[in-house]
Design a protein around this motif. Structure first.
Motif, PDB file in Angstrom:
ATOM      1  N   LYS A 131       0.837  -1.194   0.000  1.00  0.00           N
ATOM      2  CA  LYS A 131       0.000   0.000   0.000  1.00  0.00           C
ATOM      3  C   LYS A 131       0.874   1.248   0.000  1.00  0.00           C
ATOM      4  N   PRO A 132       0.373   2.327  -0.582  1.00  0.00           N
ATOM      5  CA  PRO A 132       1.149   3.574  -0.554  1.00  0.00           C
ATOM      6  C   PRO A 132       1.205   4.132   0.870  1.00  0.00           C
ATOM      7  N   ASN A 133       2.282   4.820   1.201  1.00  0.00           N
ATOM      8  CA  ASN A 133       2.437   5.423   2.523  1.00  0.00           C
ATOM      9  C   ASN A 133       1.735   6.774   2.527  1.00  0.00           C
ATOM     10  N   LEU A 134       0.440   6.780   2.800  1.00  0.00           N
ATOM     11  CA  LEU A 134      -0.348   7.998   2.757  1.00  0.00           C
ATOM     12  C   LEU A 134      -0.026   8.938   3.910  1.00  0.00           C
ATOM     13  N   ARG A 135       0.482   8.428   5.010  1.00  0.00           N
ATOM     14  CA  ARG A 135       0.862   9.288   6.136  1.00  0.00           C
ATOM     15  C   ARG A 135       1.989  10.241   5.753  1.00  0.00           C
ATOM     16  N   ALA A 136       2.792   9.843   4.785  1.00  0.00           N
ATOM     17  CA  ALA A 136       3.887  10.705   4.324  1.00  0.00           C
ATOM     18  C   ALA A 136       3.350  11.963   3.650  1.00  0.00           C
ATOM     19  N   CYS A 137       2.078  11.956   3.263  1.00  0.00           N
ATOM     20  CA  CYS A 137       1.475  13.100   2.571  1.00  0.00           C
ATOM     21  C   CYS A 137       0.850  14.116   3.521  1.00  0.00           C
ATOM     22  N   TYR A 138       0.865  13.872   4.808  1.00  0.00           N
ATOM     23  CA  TYR A 138       0.229  14.748   5.793  1.00  0.00           C
ATOM     24  C   TYR A 138       0.716  16.191   5.673  1.00  0.00           C
ATOM     25  N   ASP A 139       1.995  16.377   5.390  1.00  0.00           N
ATOM     26  CA  ASP A 139       2.553  17.739   5.300  1.00  0.00           C
ATOM     27  C   ASP A 139       2.424  18.338   3.893  1.00  0.00           C
ATOM     28  N   GLY A 140       1.754  17.615   2.973  1.00  0.00           N
ATOM     29  CA  GLY A 140       1.548  18.117   1.627  1.00  0.00           C
ATOM     30  C   GLY A 140       2.691  17.856   0.669  1.00  0.00           C
ATOM     31  N   ASN A 141       3.680  17.088   1.105  1.00  0.00           N
ATOM     32  CA  ASN A 141       4.842  16.782   0.254  1.00  0.00           C
ATOM     33  C   ASN A 141       5.077  15.280   0.238  1.00  0.00           C
ATOM     34  N   CYS A 142       4.841  14.639  -0.906  1.00  0.00           N
ATOM     35  CA  CYS A 142       5.086  13.196  -1.014  1.00  0.00           C
ATOM     36  C   CYS A 142       4.996  12.784  -2.481  1.00  0.00           C
ATOM     37  N   LYS A 143       5.410  11.571  -2.749  1.00  0.00           N
ATOM     38  CA  LYS A 143       5.242  10.935  -4.050  1.00  0.00           C
ATOM     39  C   LYS A 143       4.604   9.585  -3.770  1.00  0.00           C
ATOM     40  N   ILE A 144       3.461   9.311  -4.388  1.00  0.00           N
ATOM     41  CA  ILE A 144       2.747   8.064  -4.130  1.00  0.00           C
ATOM     42  C   ILE A 144       2.313   7.417  -5.438  1.00  0.00           C
ATOM     43  N   SER A 145       2.222   6.101  -5.408  1.00  0.00           N
ATOM     44  CA  SER A 145       1.658   5.312  -6.501  1.00  0.00           C
ATOM     45  C   SER A 145       0.354   4.729  -5.983  1.00  0.00           C
ATOM     46  N   ILE A 146      -0.724   4.970  -6.697  1.00  0.00           N
ATOM     47  CA  ILE A 146      -2.014   4.451  -6.271  1.00  0.00           C
ATOM     48  C   ILE A 146      -2.632   3.611  -7.381  1.00  0.00           C
ATOM     49  N   THR A 147      -3.397   2.622  -6.965  1.00  0.00           N
ATOM     50  CA  THR A 147      -4.084   1.750  -7.917  1.00  0.00           C
ATOM     51  C   THR A 147      -5.597   1.832  -7.742  1.00  0.00           C
ATOM     52  N   ARG A 148      -6.041   2.642  -6.794  1.00  0.00           N
ATOM     53  CA  ARG A 148      -7.468   2.847  -6.546  1.00  0.00           C
ATOM     54  C   ARG A 148      -7.648   4.186  -5.842  1.00  0.00           C
ATOM     55  N   LYS A 149      -8.877   4.568  -5.633  1.00  0.00           N
ATOM     56  CA  LYS A 149      -9.193   5.813  -4.932  1.00  0.00           C
ATOM     57  C   LYS A 149      -8.637   5.761  -3.510  1.00  0.00           C
TER      58      LYS A 149
END
Length: 118
Positions: free
Chosen positions: A32-50
């Motif tokens: 799964k993507p590390n969505l917690r890394a996006c909390y500060d508005g800066n991250c790179k994620i790969s998603i396969t669903r909503k």
């Protein structure tokens, strides 16, 4: 007979060492993507669903929801008493409350997105 037994034992040993490597690769691909890394508005994620995740309330919103298809990316934002929605196509980008969402790659199965703050 002993030569056949050694050959069979060697074949089994080789197949046992290959199975864990394949299993590890399959597990890594399904991570799964590390969505917690996006909390500060800066991250790179790969998603396969909503996906939906929390955002620092300092941006005036508390949650982002990202969905996609082969043509573009839909970004929804929400917080106490506020909500917004934006869509961009192809490899474009959109900025919501100071957070820019950019598509690095996009297909019908996967989106690689970069979030940055301005």
């Amino acid at each position: 007979m002993s030569g056949k037994i050694r050959t069979a034992a060697l074949a089994v040993a080789v197949s046992l060492t290959i199975v864990p490597a394949d299993a590890t690769t399959a597990f890594a691909a399904a991570a799964k993507p590390n969505l917690r890394a996006c909390y500060d508005g800066n991250c790179k994620i790969s998603i396969t669903r909503k996906v939906s995740f929390r955002i620092d309330p300092g941006f005036g919103i508390t949650k982002l929801t990202l969905s996609f298809n082969a043509g573009g990316v839909h970004v929804k934002s929400s917080g106490p008493g506020v909500s917004g929605s934006a869509y961009f196509s192809g490899s474009g980008s959109v900025t919501v409350n100071g957070i820019t969402v950019q598509a690095l790659s996009l297909s019908s199965r996967k989106a690689v997105l970069r979030l940055t703050t301005s």
